[in-house]
Write an enzyme that holds these catalytic residues in place. Structure first.
Site, PDB file in Angstrom:
ATOM      1  N   GLN A  69     -14.453   2.244   1.372  1.00 15.23           N
ATOM      2  CA  GLN A  69     -13.775   1.962   0.099  1.00 15.23           C
ATOM      3  C   GLN A  69     -13.447   3.277  -0.602  1.00 15.23           C
ATOM      4  OE1 GLN A  69     -15.954  -0.540  -2.670  1.00 15.23           O
ATOM      5  NE2 GLN A  69     -14.130  -0.924  -3.916  1.00 15.23           N
ATOM      6  N   HIS A 115      -7.091  -5.949   2.091  1.00 18.24           N
ATOM      7  CA  HIS A 115      -5.956  -5.430   2.863  1.00 18.24           C
ATOM      8  C   HIS A 115      -5.408  -6.534   3.764  1.00 18.24           C
ATOM      9  CE1 HIS A 115      -6.875  -1.028   2.276  1.00 18.24           C
ATOM     10  NE2 HIS A 115      -8.093  -1.504   2.068  1.00 18.24           N
ATOM     11  N   HIS A 137     -10.267  -5.076  -3.583  1.00 17.66           N
ATOM     12  CA  HIS A 137      -8.946  -5.389  -3.030  1.00 17.66           C
ATOM     13  C   HIS A 137      -9.103  -5.819  -1.591  1.00 17.66           C
ATOM     14  CE1 HIS A 137      -9.771  -1.115  -2.503  1.00 17.66           C
ATOM     15  NE2 HIS A 137      -9.134  -1.208  -1.340  1.00 17.66           N
ATOM     16  N   ASP A 192       0.854  -1.199   0.000  1.00 20.05           N
ATOM     17  CA  ASP A 192       0.000   0.000   0.000  1.00 20.05           C
ATOM     18  C   ASP A 192       0.892   1.253   0.000  1.00 20.05           C
ATOM     19  OD1 ASP A 192      -3.216   0.445   1.100  1.00 20.05           O
ATOM     20  OD2 ASP A 192      -1.838   2.149   1.071  1.00 20.05           O
ATOM     21  N   ASN A 194     -13.092  -3.527   2.135  1.00 19.69           N
ATOM     22  CA  ASN A 194     -14.162  -2.538   2.207  1.00 19.69           C
ATOM     23  C   ASN A 194     -14.986  -2.517   0.916  1.00 19.69           C
ATOM     24  OD1 ASN A 194     -13.028  -1.652   4.691  1.00 19.69           O
ATOM     25  ND2 ASN A 194     -11.596  -0.348   3.594  1.00 19.69           N
TER      26      ASN A 194
HETATM   27  P1  5GP Z   1      -9.784   1.238   0.418  1.00 21.67           P
HETATM   28  O1  5GP Z   1      -9.955   2.464   1.270  1.00 21.67           O
HETATM   29  O2  5GP Z   1     -10.435   1.415  -0.940  1.00 21.67           O
HETATM   30  O3  5GP Z   1     -10.187  -0.029   1.085  1.00 21.67           O
HETATM   31  O4  5GP Z   1      -8.216   1.113   0.205  1.00 21.67           O
HETATM   32  C1  5GP Z   1      -7.521   1.710  -0.838  1.00 21.67           C
HETATM   33  C2  5GP Z   1      -6.055   1.602  -0.498  1.00 21.67           C
HETATM   34  O5  5GP Z   1      -5.295   1.789  -1.663  1.00 21.67           O
HETATM   35  C3  5GP Z   1      -5.597   2.652   0.525  1.00 21.67           C
HETATM   36  O6  5GP Z   1      -5.022   2.006   1.641  1.00 21.67           O
HETATM   37  C4  5GP Z   1      -4.570   3.482  -0.271  1.00 21.67           C
HETATM   38  O7  5GP Z   1      -3.477   3.883   0.534  1.00 21.67           O
HETATM   39  C5  5GP Z   1      -4.141   2.535  -1.373  1.00 21.67           C
HETATM   40  N1  5GP Z   1      -3.763   3.177  -2.607  1.00 21.67           N
HETATM   41  C6  5GP Z   1      -4.465   4.143  -3.258  1.00 21.67           C
HETATM   42  N2  5GP Z   1      -3.830   4.477  -4.411  1.00 21.67           N
HETATM   43  C7  5GP Z   1      -2.716   3.691  -4.476  1.00 21.67           C
HETATM   44  C8  5GP Z   1      -1.656   3.570  -5.441  1.00 21.67           C
HETATM   45  O8  5GP Z   1      -1.613   4.268  -6.458  1.00 21.67           O
HETATM   46  N3  5GP Z   1      -0.688   2.658  -5.176  1.00 21.67           N
HETATM   47  C9  5GP Z   1      -0.719   1.870  -4.061  1.00 21.67           C
HETATM   48  N4  5GP Z   1       0.298   1.003  -3.892  1.00 21.67           N
HETATM   49  N5  5GP Z   1      -1.698   1.965  -3.132  1.00 21.67           N
HETATM   50  C10 5GP Z   1      -2.682   2.869  -3.340  1.00 21.67           C
END
Ligand code: 5GP
Ligand code: ZN
Length: 141
Positions: free
Chosen positions: A97, A105, A103, A34, A90
């Protein structure tokens, strides 16, 4: 049949169009670190095909996600010498999300770290719970 989505950052990363710190890859998934980790070693399990969220995923594909999650969990626990690991996922904005490509985590946890995965534990009403269970049971058929 799911495919890639043009404007999706995780479609691009999972398929190698944008670089990432990848820790695992197979025909179906890329697992990478991440960008804004909750803790060191915070990894994301990302399908190479696009699903907006878990509800969209077919059973065959979904069945591949958790064996990979347990593998990643064991790896981050060992490599980071973590005290524990959260595996979480999420669906939709209200649930946290922010990237709308499914995805999962995998977050290594350490005693007294700054990660907060918590909710208020409400009291339950036995009658209401029984009714809800019936409604949900019907929905599961
Ligand atoms: P969500 O909140 O959708 O469950 O998690 C999205 C995750 O993706 C977040 O933890 C955020 O830090 C990560 N993330 C967002 N954009 C990027 C990216 O461009 N590269 C990587 N490696 N992680 C990302
Ligand atoms: Zn996508």
């Amino acid at each position: 049949m799911a495919t890639r989505k043009d404007d999706c950052i995780f479609c691009k990363i999972a398929n190698g169009d944008i670089p990432s710190n990848s820790i695992y890859e197979d025909d179906d998934f890329k697992v990478f670190l991440d960008l804004s980790p909750a803790n060191k070693g915070h990894a994301l399990i990302v399908p190479k095909v696009h699903y907006d969220n878990a509800y969209e995923m077919d059973d065959e594909f979904a069945a591949k996600v958790f064996p990979l999650a347990t593998k990643v969990a064991r790896a981050v626990k060992k490599a980071l010498n973590a005290d524990g690991v959260n595996i979480l996922q999420n669906n939709e904005e209200v649930a946290g999300q922010t990237v709308f490509h499914f995805h999962m985590h995998v977050i290594p946890r350490f005693k007294d770290d700054t990660v907060n995965v918590s909710w208020v534990q409400n009291e339950s009403n036995p009658e209401e719970q029984a009714k809800l269970a019936e409604i949900l049971k019907a929905e599961m058929k």
